[in-house]
Write a protein that holds these residues in place. Structure first.
Motif, PDB file in Angstrom:
ATOM      1  N   GLU A  45     114.425 102.054  11.254  1.00  0.00           N
ATOM      2  CA  GLU A  45     115.052 101.139  10.278  1.00  0.00           C
ATOM      3  C   GLU A  45     114.073 100.086   9.786  1.00  0.00           C
ATOM      4  O   GLU A  45     114.075  99.726   8.612  1.00  0.00           O
ATOM      5  CB  GLU A  45     116.297 100.472  10.874  1.00  0.00           C
ATOM      6  CG  GLU A  45     117.535 101.324  10.678  1.00  0.00           C
ATOM      7  CD  GLU A  45     118.826 100.582  10.961  1.00  0.00           C
ATOM      8  OE1 GLU A  45     118.964  99.416  10.536  1.00  0.00           O
ATOM      9  OE2 GLU A  45     119.688 101.169  11.636  1.00  0.00           O
ATOM     10  N   HIS A  79     118.090  96.147  15.195  1.00  0.00           N
ATOM     11  CA  HIS A  79     118.694  96.688  13.975  1.00  0.00           C
ATOM     12  C   HIS A  79     120.207  96.504  14.002  1.00  0.00           C
ATOM     13  O   HIS A  79     120.899  96.945  13.090  1.00  0.00           O
ATOM     14  CB  HIS A  79     118.321  98.159  13.783  1.00  0.00           C
ATOM     15  CG  HIS A  79     118.630  99.050  14.950  1.00  0.00           C
ATOM     16  ND1 HIS A  79     118.399  98.698  16.263  1.00  0.00           N
ATOM     17  CD2 HIS A  79     119.150 100.305  14.994  1.00  0.00           C
ATOM     18  CE1 HIS A  79     118.764  99.692  17.061  1.00  0.00           C
ATOM     19  NE2 HIS A  79     119.220 100.674  16.311  1.00  0.00           N
ATOM     20  N   LEU A 105     115.097  93.592   9.433  1.00  0.00           N
ATOM     21  CA  LEU A 105     116.161  93.998  10.348  1.00  0.00           C
ATOM     22  C   LEU A 105     117.033  92.765  10.579  1.00  0.00           C
ATOM     23  O   LEU A 105     116.515  91.639  10.611  1.00  0.00           O
ATOM     24  CB  LEU A 105     115.592  94.466  11.699  1.00  0.00           C
ATOM     25  CG  LEU A 105     114.811  95.770  11.772  1.00  0.00           C
ATOM     26  CD1 LEU A 105     114.367  96.047  13.205  1.00  0.00           C
ATOM     27  CD2 LEU A 105     115.648  96.935  11.253  1.00  0.00           C
ATOM     28  N   ASN A 149     113.261  99.808   5.885  1.00  0.00           N
ATOM     29  CA  ASN A 149     113.669  98.592   5.172  1.00  0.00           C
ATOM     30  C   ASN A 149     112.500  97.671   4.858  1.00  0.00           C
ATOM     31  O   ASN A 149     112.711  96.482   4.597  1.00  0.00           O
ATOM     32  CB  ASN A 149     114.685  97.787   5.996  1.00  0.00           C
ATOM     33  CG  ASN A 149     115.928  98.582   6.314  1.00  0.00           C
ATOM     34  OD1 ASN A 149     116.208  99.584   5.667  1.00  0.00           O
ATOM     35  ND2 ASN A 149     116.660  98.158   7.321  1.00  0.00           N
TER      36      ASN A 149
END
Ligand code: ADP
Ligand code: MG
Length: 366
Positions: A350, A132, A358, A354
């Motif tokens: 993350e 990330h 990443l 998302n």
């Protein structure tokens, strides 16, 4: 959401190549002694594969700790390389010094990436837990050479893909702290999971937003948006363990969420909630879990441990991550194929927030 597919090192032409292998050997080092070498062992399958396929050299790249761009003798990689060499006896294996001694690493600097790229013919990322971060060795370097995902990274992504697209009878459990940083994640999870259970300090924020008393509990500065607080599929605990402010470890008691006093602090799930949530786990086919249900490091482990036990005794498959969650599971023996423990806490959150994107994975996509 669609599945994330990466170029695998299995499909790379490795013979005769010098391979730059980015790993996360950020292991706990005390006075130069390795306390836990799990992260080193995790890189062995990829290293074995590279050697079997005839790599000429494997140059291992890692960071250790947070030296913040300065040389720090307590964070040198020498003990890591010696430990690695105990597992793999090969003259082809070498390691560069802690990447974070160079401020250009965390800055994502192109010139450092070029200097690194000059040492190899191809690049492999086997450091999911650092993916990330758009650091030089994670992103800029991958763009300069033929680049691939290592076996550990491929495995992480395969499991996390499942968490992005869970089967119908699935459950997400999110704990820990810092509600504001986890809000986008919760929104995404609610789009695909029938229920999201909220524990830890995150639950305090939700309870507060729902008009319940939280005393002197840890809460975020930002309030929970009304729409999210009103979401029925976002489940808060029904009862809690609370501790008086003055003597936080001595006279805790169990309380219904409506009965938290102004001088009390929420420290864990209550017994009834832990039991109900354990039953929800037993009735699920798939569980995603990140973050402790209480102030784990201060000994308020019961809620977290109860859920860990329920997961072990269930037949569902699971993906989990985060230091405290992994520690709770580590007390038990379990089938790592059924219950997958991610090496990434922050990276995992993350990834899920998302939709699988990443910085260091996006440059390895097929
Ligand atoms: P970090 O990234 O700092 O590890 P996490 O989101 O993983 O943060 O949260 C873990 C932290 O959450 C732990 O330090 C734990 O003590 C804390 N925590 C969990 N439940 C509570 C609570 N009820 N009150 C305060 N802190 C809590
Ligand atoms: Mg954490």
């Amino acid at each position: 959401m669609s599945e994330i597919a990466l170029r695998s090192v299995r499909d790379a032409d490795v013979a005769g190549k010098r391979v730059l292998l980015r790993v996360d050997f950020n292991v706990p080092l005390q006075g130069g002694v390795i306390v836990d070498d799990t992260r080193i062992k995790a890189a062995l399958p990829t290293i074995q594969l590279l050697l079997e396929r005839g790599a000429r050299a494997i140059i291992v790249l890692t960071h250790v700790g947070r030296p913040q761009g300065r040389v720090d003798e307590t964070l040198q990689v020498a003990p890591l390389l010696s430990r690695l060499r105990e597992y793999v006896q090969s003259g082809a294996l070498d390691m560069l010094e802690n990447l974070r001694f160079d401020p250009r690493e965390e800055a994502g600097d192109e010139s450092l990436a070029k200097e690194l790229a000059a040492r190899g013919d191809m690049y492999v990322n086997d450091a999911f837990s650092n993916s990330h971060r758009a650091h030089a060795s994670m992103v800029a370097l991958a763009k300069l050479l033929p680049s691939y995902a290592g076996l550990g990274l491929m495995n992480e992504v395969a499991h996390l893909n499942r968490a992005l697209m869970p089967p119908p009878r699935s459950l997400a459990i999110i704990g820990g702290a810092k509600f504001e940083t986890k809000e986008p994640l919760l929104q995404n999870l609610l789009a695909v999971y029938p229920q999201v259970l909220l524990g830890g300090a995150l639950a305090n924020d939700l309870l507060k937003a729902r008009g319940l008393p939280v005393g002197v509990s840890l809460v975020s500065a930002q309030p929970v948006p009304e729409a999210l607080a009103g979401e029925e599929r976002l489940i808060a605990p029904d009862d809690l363990v609370v501790a008086p402010e003055a003597a936080p470890t001595q006279t805790e008691r169990e309380a219904h969420t409506a009965d938290v006093r102004i001088d009390e602090r929420i420290v864990d799930l209550g017994t009834k909630t832990a039991k109900e949530w354990a039953e929800k786990i037993a009735q699920s086919d798939f569980v995603l879990w990140n973050g402790p249900m209480g102030v784990y490091e201060k000994g308020y482990v019961e809620g977290t441990d109860a859920l860990a036990k329920a997961l072990i005794n269930s037949s569902c498959t699971a993906v989990l991550g985060g230091g405290d969650t992994a520690a709770a599971l580590a007390q038990f023996t379990f089938d790592p194929h059924r219950i997958f423990v991610s090496t990434g806490g922050g990276a995992m959150l993350e990834f899920l927030a998302n939709g699988g994107s990443l910085p260091a994975l996006d440059v390895l996509r097929t």
